[in-house]
Scaffold this motif. Structure first.
Motif, PDB file in Angstrom:
ATOM      1  N   ALA A 174       0.874  -1.176   0.000  1.00 37.28           N
ATOM      2  CA  ALA A 174       0.000   0.000   0.000  1.00 37.28           C
ATOM      3  C   ALA A 174       0.911   1.225   0.000  1.00 37.28           C
ATOM      4  CB  ALA A 174      -0.912   0.015   1.232  1.00 37.28           C
ATOM      5  N   VAL A 175       0.333   2.361  -0.338  1.00 36.64           N
ATOM      6  CA  VAL A 175       1.099   3.609  -0.303  1.00 36.64           C
ATOM      7  C   VAL A 175       1.071   4.127   1.143  1.00 36.64           C
ATOM      8  CG1 VAL A 175       1.278   5.966  -1.166  1.00 36.64           C
ATOM      9  CG2 VAL A 175       0.509   4.121  -2.695  1.00 36.64           C
ATOM     10  N   PRO A 176       2.232   4.329   1.771  1.00 38.31           N
ATOM     11  CA  PRO A 176       2.238   4.803   3.161  1.00 38.31           C
ATOM     12  C   PRO A 176       1.549   6.156   3.297  1.00 38.31           C
ATOM     13  CG  PRO A 176       4.433   4.100   2.459  1.00 38.31           C
ATOM     14  CD  PRO A 176       3.582   4.140   1.235  1.00 38.31           C
ATOM     15  N   LYS A 177       0.926   6.359   4.446  1.00 38.34           N
ATOM     16  CA  LYS A 177       0.285   7.647   4.708  1.00 38.34           C
ATOM     17  C   LYS A 177       1.330   8.755   4.647  1.00 38.34           C
ATOM     18  CE  LYS A 177      -3.612   6.027   7.506  1.00 38.34           C
ATOM     19  NZ  LYS A 177      -4.256   6.038   8.832  1.00 38.34           N
ATOM     20  N   GLY A 178       0.969   9.852   4.007  1.00 37.52           N
ATOM     21  CA  GLY A 178       1.876  10.984   3.900  1.00 37.52           C
ATOM     22  C   GLY A 178       2.803  10.926   2.708  1.00 37.52           C
ATOM     23  N   LYS A 179       2.693   9.858   1.900  1.00 39.13           N
ATOM     24  CA  LYS A 179       3.544   9.741   0.707  1.00 39.13           C
ATOM     25  C   LYS A 179       2.675   9.545  -0.526  1.00 39.13           C
ATOM     26  CE  LYS A 179       7.917   7.963   2.476  1.00 39.13           C
ATOM     27  NZ  LYS A 179       8.856   6.837   2.511  1.00 39.13           N
ATOM     28  N   THR A 180       3.196   9.922  -1.655  1.00 40.09           N
ATOM     29  CA  THR A 180       2.561   9.589  -2.925  1.00 40.09           C
ATOM     30  C   THR A 180       3.107   8.230  -3.383  1.00 40.09           C
ATOM     31  OG1 THR A 180       4.313  10.578  -4.268  1.00 40.09           O
ATOM     32  CG2 THR A 180       2.506  12.029  -3.558  1.00 40.09           C
ATOM     33  N   ALA A 181       2.421   7.641  -4.358  1.00 40.58           N
ATOM     34  CA  ALA A 181       2.895   6.365  -4.896  1.00 40.58           C
ATOM     35  C   ALA A 181       4.288   6.523  -5.507  1.00 40.58           C
ATOM     36  CB  ALA A 181       1.909   5.838  -5.929  1.00 40.58           C
ATOM     37  N   ALA A 182       4.534   7.665  -6.147  1.00 39.67           N
ATOM     38  CA  ALA A 182       5.855   7.897  -6.756  1.00 39.67           C
ATOM     39  C   ALA A 182       6.932   7.974  -5.682  1.00 39.67           C
ATOM     40  CB  ALA A 182       5.832   9.178  -7.582  1.00 39.67           C
ATOM     41  N   GLU A 183       6.638   8.660  -4.575  1.00 41.92           N
ATOM     42  CA  GLU A 183       7.605   8.763  -3.479  1.00 41.92           C
ATOM     43  C   GLU A 183       7.853   7.395  -2.841  1.00 41.92           C
ATOM     44  OE1 GLU A 183       6.640  13.348  -2.002  1.00 41.92           O
ATOM     45  OE2 GLU A 183       5.515  11.650  -1.171  1.00 41.92           O
ATOM     46  N   ALA A 184       6.777   6.635  -2.663  1.00 44.86           N
ATOM     47  CA  ALA A 184       6.915   5.294  -2.082  1.00 44.86           C
ATOM     48  C   ALA A 184       7.749   4.393  -2.991  1.00 44.86           C
ATOM     49  CB  ALA A 184       5.538   4.676  -1.840  1.00 44.86           C
ATOM     50  N   THR A 185       7.518   4.503  -4.291  1.00 45.08           N
ATOM     51  CA  THR A 185       8.290   3.708  -5.260  1.00 45.08           C
ATOM     52  C   THR A 185       9.769   4.035  -5.176  1.00 45.08           C
ATOM     53  OG1 THR A 185       6.385   3.572  -6.748  1.00 45.08           O
ATOM     54  CG2 THR A 185       8.551   3.200  -7.724  1.00 45.08           C
ATOM     55  N   ASP A 186      10.084   5.325  -5.138  1.00 47.28           N
ATOM     56  CA  ASP A 186      11.485   5.743  -5.042  1.00 47.28           C
ATOM     57  C   ASP A 186      12.126   5.258  -3.739  1.00 47.28           C
ATOM     58  OD1 ASP A 186      11.391   6.987  -7.498  1.00 47.28           O
ATOM     59  OD2 ASP A 186      10.991   8.987  -6.672  1.00 47.28           O
ATOM     60  N   ASP A 187      11.379   5.321  -2.635  1.00 44.25           N
ATOM     61  CA  ASP A 187      11.891   4.877  -1.339  1.00 44.25           C
ATOM     62  C   ASP A 187      12.224   3.382  -1.369  1.00 44.25           C
ATOM     63  OD1 ASP A 187      12.564   5.054   1.407  1.00 44.25           O
ATOM     64  OD2 ASP A 187      10.547   4.402   1.979  1.00 44.25           O
ATOM     65  N   ILE A 188      11.329   2.599  -1.969  1.00 39.93           N
ATOM     66  CA  ILE A 188      11.551   1.151  -2.053  1.00 39.93           C
ATOM     67  C   ILE A 188      12.792   0.847  -2.891  1.00 39.93           C
ATOM     68  CG2 ILE A 188      10.612  -0.962  -3.093  1.00 39.93           C
ATOM     69  CD1 ILE A 188       7.810   0.117  -2.132  1.00 39.93           C
ATOM     70  N   ILE A 189      12.902   1.500  -4.044  1.00 41.73           N
ATOM     71  CA  ILE A 189      14.014   1.218  -4.954  1.00 41.73           C
ATOM     72  C   ILE A 189      15.346   1.731  -4.409  1.00 41.73           C
ATOM     73  CG2 ILE A 189      14.949   1.763  -7.243  1.00 41.73           C
ATOM     74  CD1 ILE A 189      12.010   1.685  -8.251  1.00 41.73           C
ATOM     75  N   ASN A 190      15.326   2.908  -3.785  1.00 39.01           N
ATOM     76  CA  ASN A 190      16.577   3.540  -3.352  1.00 39.01           C
ATOM     77  C   ASN A 190      17.020   3.146  -1.946  1.00 39.01           C
ATOM     78  OD1 ASN A 190      16.685   4.956  -5.789  1.00 39.01           O
ATOM     79  ND2 ASN A 190      15.454   6.642  -4.969  1.00 39.01           N
ATOM     80  N   ASN A 191      16.061   2.715  -1.102  1.00 40.01           N
ATOM     81  CA  ASN A 191      16.394   2.427   0.291  1.00 40.01           C
ATOM     82  C   ASN A 191      16.094   0.985   0.712  1.00 40.01           C
ATOM     83  OD1 ASN A 191      17.251   5.163   0.935  1.00 40.01           O
ATOM     84  ND2 ASN A 191      15.094   5.727   0.757  1.00 40.01           N
ATOM     85  N   HIS A 192      14.862   0.528   0.485  1.00 37.81           N
ATOM     86  CA  HIS A 192      14.482  -0.813   0.947  1.00 37.81           C
ATOM     87  C   HIS A 192      15.298  -1.908   0.257  1.00 37.81           C
ATOM     88  CE1 HIS A 192      10.267   0.193   2.750  1.00 37.81           C
ATOM     89  NE2 HIS A 192      11.024   1.284   2.751  1.00 37.81           N
ATOM     90  N   LEU A 193      15.286  -1.894  -1.074  1.00 41.28           N
ATOM     91  CA  LEU A 193      15.918  -2.999  -1.802  1.00 41.28           C
ATOM     92  C   LEU A 193      17.439  -3.051  -1.618  1.00 41.28           C
ATOM     93  CD1 LEU A 193      13.724  -3.118  -5.029  1.00 41.28           C
ATOM     94  CD2 LEU A 193      13.680  -4.665  -3.065  1.00 41.28           C
ATOM     95  N   PRO A 194      18.153  -1.926  -1.593  1.00 45.22           N
ATOM     96  CA  PRO A 194      19.596  -2.009  -1.299  1.00 45.22           C
ATOM     97  C   PRO A 194      19.880  -2.614   0.082  1.00 45.22           C
ATOM     98  CG  PRO A 194      19.098   0.087  -2.328  1.00 45.22           C
ATOM     99  CD  PRO A 194      17.779  -0.565  -2.033  1.00 45.22           C
ATOM    100  N   LYS A 195      19.046  -2.269   1.080  1.00 46.36           N
ATOM    101  CA  LYS A 195      19.238  -2.843   2.414  1.00 46.36           C
ATOM    102  C   LYS A 195      18.953  -4.342   2.401  1.00 46.36           C
ATOM    103  CE  LYS A 195      20.132  -2.563   6.822  1.00 46.36           C
ATOM    104  NZ  LYS A 195      21.504  -2.270   7.279  1.00 46.36           N
ATOM    105  N   LEU A 196      17.904  -4.746   1.680  1.00 45.57           N
ATOM    106  CA  LEU A 196      17.590  -6.176   1.558  1.00 45.57           C
ATOM    107  C   LEU A 196      18.752  -6.922   0.915  1.00 45.57           C
ATOM    108  CD1 LEU A 196      13.952  -6.941   0.384  1.00 45.57           C
ATOM    109  CD2 LEU A 196      15.015  -7.353   2.585  1.00 45.57           C
ATOM    110  N   LYS A 197      19.322  -6.345  -0.139  1.00 47.33           N
ATOM    111  CA  LYS A 197      20.453  -6.975  -0.808  1.00 47.33           C
ATOM    112  C   LYS A 197      21.614  -7.163   0.164  1.00 47.33           C
ATOM    113  CE  LYS A 197      23.621  -6.413  -4.734  1.00 47.33           C
ATOM    114  NZ  LYS A 197      24.011  -5.540  -5.873  1.00 47.33           N
ATOM    115  N   GLU A 198      21.873  -6.143   0.965  1.00 43.28           N
ATOM    116  CA  GLU A 198      22.958  -6.208   1.952  1.00 43.28           C
ATOM    117  C   GLU A 198      22.721  -7.329   2.963  1.00 43.28           C
ATOM    118  OE1 GLU A 198      24.029  -3.565   5.841  1.00 43.28           O
ATOM    119  OE2 GLU A 198      23.605  -2.426   4.001  1.00 43.28           O
ATOM    120  N   LEU A 199      21.482  -7.415   3.472  1.00 47.28           N
ATOM    121  CA  LEU A 199      21.152  -8.432   4.476  1.00 47.28           C
ATOM    122  C   LEU A 199      21.137  -9.830   3.879  1.00 47.28           C
ATOM    123  CD1 LEU A 199      18.368  -6.473   6.390  1.00 47.28           C
ATOM    124  CD2 LEU A 199      20.683  -6.969   7.191  1.00 47.28           C
ATOM    125  N   LYS A 200      20.742  -9.942   2.604  1.00 44.09           N
ATOM    126  CA  LYS A 200      20.801 -11.237   1.920  1.00 44.09           C
ATOM    127  C   LYS A 200      22.240 -11.688   1.775  1.00 44.09           C
ATOM    128  CE  LYS A 200      18.546 -12.668  -1.587  1.00 44.09           C
ATOM    129  NZ  LYS A 200      18.110 -12.786  -2.995  1.00 44.09           N
TER     130      LYS A 200
END
Length: 435
Positions: free
Chosen positions: A193-219
């Motif tokens: 879902a799109v987090p409260k206070g963010k647009t879908a575009a902002e959420a997409t950028d956050d996932i690509i730029n922050n979430h997935l790099p951290k996941l890669k590191e932990l993997k």
């Protein structure tokens, strides 16, 4: 064949192999006629893998000099592969029983969502919960799934929506993967879902730029093992282009694409998934004819969720059209606060009654095809030599009773076996397991 082995199941009235020739999946006519042996036995080795399957007298002669840690007489009973639940959301805090009353009064999924309920209600409670609280309830839910016959379950994050809580959920899933008997395929679903206070575009950028790099590191460090990436591709949530960007970024760090598509509105999700090489797409109530054809060509599994369509009063996915077109059809419970069902036997029953699947097709969809949707059909989903010894023994002379007796799995299932070890035993068969 002398030696020591973990388990002998002997004299089963029906031994339901599902596959007999190492198939990755079953579709069209093959899905309608799974392989079954009668008066048969099987052996599981100390490594937890099936060593031999065959007629009872042949197995008896072949292993006449062997010793077994456990022998179970299956006379008059049926042995099936452990069931595979290809889509669940089992890590969360709080429940939404109050929303069930709203749905019964006529509120739609999106109306509840827009009123602050739905996913956002669960997100709020999950963000506040401790890791220990989440693990405790998750473990209880997995136990109920196991007792209903599921031995491999896909488990999603997605009720965090911020990096901290998504990682908390994935750590809970990882802890269970290492410590409980049931098999787990882990899915990152930060774009639920799109987090409260963010647009879908902002959420997409956050996932690509922050979430997935951290996941890669932990993997890479071995702290968290994640198999799949999921996005809720839906009108008012993540559009087609945002979905494409997130899924592509996940694929680039080694995650299988396995996402929500074409549920409430036709989004051309199936066409997108086929184009990206998705392993599976779930829901598909609003899939187009072109999307069905594209999925069949791409060997992209359709994970159908009859409980969700039933509870939300949606139109049913077009299972018959998919089967006829050669799509690999799998099933999942979609267990979550909105569709509270642990039982794959009930899912199979609903698939037969509401989606017009045959019992044979439903069994294939809940075993080998669901395993294929998770990239695990080489080890799970059928009873074949070399595969993991995940098995059910049911107290019935025909395996179809598992589907026919709606809600009857608690009385039917005598044993659930994982890697050749009994992890659940019905009370009437002796001492209960400690799971």
């Amino acid at each position: 064949m002398a030696g020591r082995y973990r388990l002998l199941l002997e004299n089963a009235q029906q031994l339901v192999l599902v596959c007999g020739r190492g198939e990755e999946y079953l579709r069209r006519e093959a899905a309608a006629s799974p392989a079954v042996l009668r008066e048969a036995s099987l052996v599981v080795g100390l490594d937890g893998c099936i060593k031999a399957v065959g007629q009872a007298d042949v197995i008896r002669n072949q292993f006449s000099g062997a010793t077994f840690e456990r022998v179970i007489d299956c006379s008059g009973k049926c042995v099936l592969p452990g069931l595979v639940d290809a889509h669940t959301h089992p890590v969360w805090a709080g429940d939404r029983v109050h929303e069930f009353a709203m749905k019964l009064a006529g509120a739609s999924y999106m109306e509840i969502h827009q009123a602050g309920g739905g996913i956002h209600f669960t997100v709020e409670h999950t963000q506040k919960a401790t890791e220990e609280e989440l693990f405790h309830t998750f473990q209880q839910r997995l136990g109920r799934m196991l007792r209903a016959g599921s031995t491999l379950v896909e488990c999603k994050s997605g009720y965090g929506l911020n990096l901290e809580t998504e990682l908390k959920m994935l750590r809970v899933i990882e802890r269970a993967r290492r410590s409980v008997d049931i098999g787990i395929s882990s899915t990152y679903c930060g774009a639920h879902a799109v987090p409260k206070g963010k647009t879908a575009a902002e959420a997409t950028d956050d996932i690509i730029n922050n979430h997935l790099p951290k996941l890669k590191e932990l993997k890479l460090s071995g702290e968290i093992h994640v198999n799949n990436i999921d996005v809720f591709c839906e009108k008012g949530v993540f559009d087609l282009e945002s979905t494409r960007r997130i899924l592509q970024a996940g694929k680039e760090i080694g995650l299988q694409i396995n996402f929500h598509g074409d549920e409430l509105h036709p989004m051309k999700s199936a066409e997108l998934g086929a184009d990206l090489g998705a392993r599976a797409i779930s829901h598909l109530e609003e899939v187009s004819d072109e999307g069905i054809a594209a999925m069949a060509r791409a060997k992209c599994a359709a994970v159908l969720l009859p409980t969700t369509a039933y509870m939300l009063r949606l139109k049913q996915p077009r299972a018959r059209r998919m089967l006829e077109e050669g799509v690999i059809v799998a099933l999942g419970s979609d267990f979550n606060p909105n569709a509270y069902c642990f039982s794959m036997p009930m899912v199979m029953h609903l698939a037969c009654v509401n989606m017009k699947m045959s019992m044979n097709e439903a069994l294939a969809a809940a075993t080998i095809n669901a395993a294929y949707a998770l990239g695990k059909s080489d080890t799970h989903g059928s009873i074949e030599a070399g595969k993991q010894g995940d098995l059910l023994i049911i107290n019935a002379s025909r395996w179809e009773h598992l589907i026919y007796q709606f809600g009857g799995h608690e009385a039917l299932i005598d044993f659930v076996i994982v890697k050749g070890k009994v992890v659940y035993q019905n009370e009437r068969c002796g001492t209960m397991s400690s799971y």
